[in-house]
Design a protein around this motif. Sequence first.
Motif, PDB file in Angstrom:
ATOM      1  N   LEU A 156      49.323  -1.621  16.158  1.00 36.69           N
ATOM      2  CA  LEU A 156      49.815  -1.337  15.164  1.00 36.69           C
ATOM      3  C   LEU A 156      49.842  -0.569  14.466  1.00 36.69           C
ATOM      4  O   LEU A 156      50.055   0.494  13.613  1.00 36.69           O
ATOM      5  CB  LEU A 156      49.762  -3.069  14.520  1.00 36.69           C
ATOM      6  CG  LEU A 156      51.244  -2.942  13.393  1.00 36.69           C
ATOM      7  CD1 LEU A 156      52.134  -2.130  13.471  1.00 36.69           C
ATOM      8  CD2 LEU A 156      51.020  -4.443  12.873  1.00 36.69           C
ATOM      9  N   GLY A 157      48.240  -0.442  14.216  1.00 38.90           N
ATOM     10  CA  GLY A 157      47.476   0.977  13.134  1.00 38.90           C
ATOM     11  C   GLY A 157      47.688   2.089  13.549  1.00 38.90           C
ATOM     12  O   GLY A 157      48.295   2.558  12.753  1.00 38.90           O
ATOM     13  N   LEU A 160      44.059   5.696   0.445  1.00 35.66           N
ATOM     14  CA  LEU A 160      43.131   4.929   0.798  1.00 35.66           C
ATOM     15  C   LEU A 160      42.383   3.910  -0.364  1.00 35.66           C
ATOM     16  O   LEU A 160      42.151   3.133   0.034  1.00 35.66           O
ATOM     17  CB  LEU A 160      41.493   5.913   0.616  1.00 35.66           C
ATOM     18  CG  LEU A 160      41.290   7.117   1.450  1.00 35.66           C
ATOM     19  CD1 LEU A 160      40.458   8.348   1.104  1.00 35.66           C
ATOM     20  CD2 LEU A 160      40.448   6.623   2.644  1.00 35.66           C
ATOM     21  N   VAL A 161      43.305   3.389  -1.305  1.00 42.29           N
ATOM     22  CA  VAL A 161      44.023   3.045  -1.785  1.00 42.29           C
ATOM     23  C   VAL A 161      43.578   1.439  -1.586  1.00 42.29           C
ATOM     24  O   VAL A 161      43.482   0.449  -1.666  1.00 42.29           O
ATOM     25  CB  VAL A 161      44.332   3.036  -3.370  1.00 42.29           C
ATOM     26  CG1 VAL A 161      44.249   1.648  -4.157  1.00 42.29           C
ATOM     27  CG2 VAL A 161      42.846   4.287  -3.753  1.00 42.29           C
ATOM     28  N   PRO A 162      44.643   1.754  -0.783  1.00 37.39           N
ATOM     29  CA  PRO A 162      45.629   0.070   0.045  1.00 37.39           C
ATOM     30  C   PRO A 162      44.867   0.256   1.032  1.00 37.39           C
ATOM     31  O   PRO A 162      44.808  -1.117   1.845  1.00 37.39           O
ATOM     32  CB  PRO A 162      47.122   0.750   0.131  1.00 37.39           C
ATOM     33  CG  PRO A 162      47.286   1.932   0.682  1.00 37.39           C
ATOM     34  CD  PRO A 162      46.080   2.713  -0.955  1.00 37.39           C
ATOM     35  N   GLN A 163      44.040   1.131   2.019  1.00 32.96           N
ATOM     36  CA  GLN A 163      43.070   1.130   2.968  1.00 32.96           C
ATOM     37  C   GLN A 163      41.729   0.412   2.441  1.00 32.96           C
ATOM     38  O   GLN A 163      41.471  -0.525   3.364  1.00 32.96           O
ATOM     39  CB  GLN A 163      42.498   2.345   2.920  1.00 32.96           C
ATOM     40  CG  GLN A 163      41.164   2.262   4.437  1.00 32.96           C
ATOM     41  CD  GLN A 163      40.974   3.477   4.751  1.00 32.96           C
ATOM     42  OE1 GLN A 163      41.718   4.991   4.983  1.00 32.96           O
ATOM     43  NE2 GLN A 163      39.305   3.621   5.373  1.00 32.96           N
ATOM     44  N   GLY A 170      32.988  13.442   6.130  1.00 32.37           N
ATOM     45  CA  GLY A 170      32.969  12.147   7.187  1.00 32.37           C
ATOM     46  C   GLY A 170      32.351  10.922   6.473  1.00 32.37           C
ATOM     47  O   GLY A 170      32.162  10.340   7.894  1.00 32.37           O
ATOM     48  N   LEU A 171      31.823  10.946   5.808  1.00 29.92           N
ATOM     49  CA  LEU A 171      31.320   9.224   5.276  1.00 29.92           C
ATOM     50  C   LEU A 171      32.413   8.600   5.790  1.00 29.92           C
ATOM     51  O   LEU A 171      33.032   7.693   6.117  1.00 29.92           O
ATOM     52  CB  LEU A 171      30.539   9.125   3.780  1.00 29.92           C
ATOM     53  CG  LEU A 171      29.115   9.803   3.938  1.00 29.92           C
ATOM     54  CD1 LEU A 171      28.973  10.138   2.276  1.00 29.92           C
ATOM     55  CD2 LEU A 171      28.508   9.050   4.852  1.00 29.92           C
ATOM     56  N   SER A 172      33.906   8.741   4.801  1.00 30.94           N
ATOM     57  CA  SER A 172      34.677   8.373   5.083  1.00 30.94           C
ATOM     58  C   SER A 172      35.146   8.025   6.427  1.00 30.94           C
ATOM     59  O   SER A 172      35.774   7.110   6.471  1.00 30.94           O
ATOM     60  CB  SER A 172      36.218   8.544   4.265  1.00 30.94           C
ATOM     61  OG  SER A 172      36.940   9.774   4.909  1.00 30.94           O
ATOM     62  N   MET A 173      35.635   8.844   7.024  1.00 35.77           N
ATOM     63  CA  MET A 173      35.801   8.519   8.555  1.00 35.77           C
ATOM     64  C   MET A 173      34.596   8.037   9.054  1.00 35.77           C
ATOM     65  O   MET A 173      35.361   7.300  10.347  1.00 35.77           O
ATOM     66  CB  MET A 173      35.681  10.168   9.476  1.00 35.77           C
ATOM     67  CG  MET A 173      37.378  11.055   7.908  1.00 35.77           C
ATOM     68  SD  MET A 173      37.790  12.784   9.694  1.00 35.77           S
ATOM     69  CE  MET A 173      37.788  12.224  10.908  1.00 35.77           C
ATOM     70  N   CYS A 174      33.766   7.420   8.807  1.00 35.44           N
ATOM     71  CA  CYS A 174      33.401   6.209   9.249  1.00 35.44           C
ATOM     72  C   CYS A 174      34.119   5.384   9.222  1.00 35.44           C
ATOM     73  O   CYS A 174      33.339   3.318  10.316  1.00 35.44           O
ATOM     74  CB  CYS A 174      31.508   6.154   9.039  1.00 35.44           C
ATOM     75  SG  CYS A 174      30.608   7.736   9.010  1.00 35.44           S
ATOM     76  N   ALA A 175      34.571   5.232   8.770  1.00 39.51           N
ATOM     77  CA  ALA A 175      35.723   3.686   8.878  1.00 39.51           C
ATOM     78  C   ALA A 175      36.296   3.032  10.271  1.00 39.51           C
ATOM     79  O   ALA A 175      36.499   1.763  10.606  1.00 39.51           O
ATOM     80  CB  ALA A 175      36.654   3.948   8.067  1.00 39.51           C
ATOM     81  N   PHE A 176      36.591   4.140  11.238  1.00 34.76           N
ATOM     82  CA  PHE A 176      36.599   3.823  12.658  1.00 34.76           C
ATOM     83  C   PHE A 176      35.558   2.976  12.863  1.00 34.76           C
ATOM     84  O   PHE A 176      35.690   1.926  13.561  1.00 34.76           O
ATOM     85  CB  PHE A 176      36.990   5.275  13.375  1.00 34.76           C
ATOM     86  CG  PHE A 176      37.382   5.499  14.435  1.00 34.76           C
ATOM     87  CD1 PHE A 176      38.219   3.985  14.600  1.00 34.76           C
ATOM     88  CD2 PHE A 176      35.735   5.689  15.778  1.00 34.76           C
ATOM     89  CE1 PHE A 176      38.916   4.269  16.350  1.00 34.76           C
ATOM     90  CE2 PHE A 176      36.766   5.206  16.875  1.00 34.76           C
ATOM     91  CZ  PHE A 176      37.253   5.034  17.267  1.00 34.76           C
ATOM     92  N   PRO A 177      34.071   3.420  13.388  1.00 36.42           N
ATOM     93  CA  PRO A 177      33.198   2.491  13.530  1.00 36.42           C
ATOM     94  C   PRO A 177      33.063   1.217  13.037  1.00 36.42           C
ATOM     95  O   PRO A 177      32.680   0.608  14.259  1.00 36.42           O
ATOM     96  CB  PRO A 177      31.892   3.368  13.327  1.00 36.42           C
ATOM     97  CG  PRO A 177      31.967   4.504  12.772  1.00 36.42           C
ATOM     98  CD  PRO A 177      33.630   4.955  12.712  1.00 36.42           C
ATOM     99  N   LEU A 214      45.754   3.028   8.708  1.00 34.85           N
ATOM    100  CA  LEU A 214      45.293   3.395   7.160  1.00 34.85           C
ATOM    101  C   LEU A 214      43.843   4.651   7.706  1.00 34.85           C
ATOM    102  O   LEU A 214      44.373   5.943   7.142  1.00 34.85           O
ATOM    103  CB  LEU A 214      45.213   2.770   5.949  1.00 34.85           C
ATOM    104  CG  LEU A 214      46.353   2.244   5.516  1.00 34.85           C
ATOM    105  CD1 LEU A 214      46.329   1.367   4.127  1.00 34.85           C
ATOM    106  CD2 LEU A 214      47.786   3.256   4.624  1.00 34.85           C
ATOM    107  N   GLN A 215      42.923   4.593   8.261  1.00 35.39           N
ATOM    108  CA  GLN A 215      42.397   5.127   8.703  1.00 35.39           C
ATOM    109  C   GLN A 215      42.034   6.100   9.134  1.00 35.39           C
ATOM    110  O   GLN A 215      41.661   7.044   9.430  1.00 35.39           O
ATOM    111  CB  GLN A 215      40.258   4.290   9.057  1.00 35.39           C
ATOM    112  CG  GLN A 215      40.742   3.630   9.823  1.00 35.39           C
ATOM    113  CD  GLN A 215      41.062   4.837  11.409  1.00 35.39           C
ATOM    114  OE1 GLN A 215      39.265   5.600  11.369  1.00 35.39           O
ATOM    115  NE2 GLN A 215      40.844   4.114  12.225  1.00 35.39           N
TER     116      GLN A 215
END
Length: 437
Positions: free
Chosen positions: A382-383, A415-418, A349-356, A261-262
């Motif tokens: 799988l992601g 982003l809700v299920p994420q 940009g802040l939301s994309m910090c889900a990757f690190p 999802l991210q």
Amino acid sequence: MSTAADPAATETESRPPAAPPAGESAPGAAAPTAPAAVRNGAAVLLAVAVAAAAVNLRPVVTSLGALLDPVRDGLGMSATTAGLLAAVPPLCFALLGICAPGLARRMGPITVVTAAMAAIAAGVLARSFTGSAVVFLLLTALALAGVALANVLIPVVIKRYFPDRVAPMIGLYSMSLSVGTSLAAATTVPLTNAMGGDWRLGLGVWGLLAVVALLVWLGVLFVRREKSGPATAATAPAAAHVKLPILRSRTAWALAAFFGLQSTSAYSAMGWLPKIYHDAGVSESASGVLLALVMAVSVPVSFLLPNLAARRGDQRLYVVVLGLAGIAGFLGLMFAAGTVPWLWAVLVGLSMCAFPLALTMLGLRARTPGGVTQLSAFAQSLGYLISIPGPILMGALYQSTGRWYLPLGLLALLLVPQMLVGLRAARARHIEDEAVR
């Protein structure tokens, strides 16, 4: 669990050592051989190599996003085909990520990452000289195959050779990745204009950066083989690789869904954000700068977040904060992209910090390098497979409506299920414990 290294240290003391990859550590029963070997100048070289590789893992995509319209015109691509092009990265990551553990066991992760850098350099350089959309896609896929292998194996290299410095090394890796992304987004259009406006040169110049990374990794490979000696590969222990029943781990499934999802948000944004801003009346050059701002925001956060996350028992707070920032950012782009565009860029940009954050959780949710290898391959493959429809659907929705309301609303909704699956993945658990139940 106070630090990322504690589980690995406990496991080393209580269990037999895992067999090291062939060609990268001295044979024998001593598990600390590989980590000990990087407690000197070799550690600096390997850290530089990790950073150099990370810088090259996103310009393959973001440089193309900055020049998407000229590339589409030059190669005769439709919006749907361009959406397919945006979906190629997660497709390659899903398919090649599955192969990474097997290749690492046979050749060693350092050797595979070195080959990955060669694939990135060759693909990025060669695609700039083709006039065929199909060949362009294939060469992009070659470069992304290298990115896919590095995505899976660099966390493994960090866990194996920096067992007591996992969090700061993940921070260095994530920060360097963000630097490469923002650098490509900010400078691709100006560089292209400076070189006569030819998009081929604007894309191809990033292949030179990949060549530099390749040279650094060749140096690492040489040093590692020099230290271990020529007989290492032939005399490496033949202990069977312990394969975890990872499909039984709810944490592994939650991490895979979180990763998917991210990735949907990240690759949709990197592929389409300049176009979204441009359609809202922002100039092409300024649109590239705004994409660079999205990535620049994540540079300091990507360095600090893994260290902060590793100090907590779980990472649920960060999952929620980043998810809410993304919802606000996409809704802002949806209704007022041309109004305070920098604010929406900061929030996205802040939301994309889900990757690190996801990378950090990969290191924290497994006790051993072998566990990280399997978890990283499973969750990322799988992601990324889950994320494939996102960019394609965005392109199709835009082409059918001519507006960005539906595509951006979809990203905000996802982003809700994420956040929900992220709350499960962020709990302090180890896949080794869940997998044996």
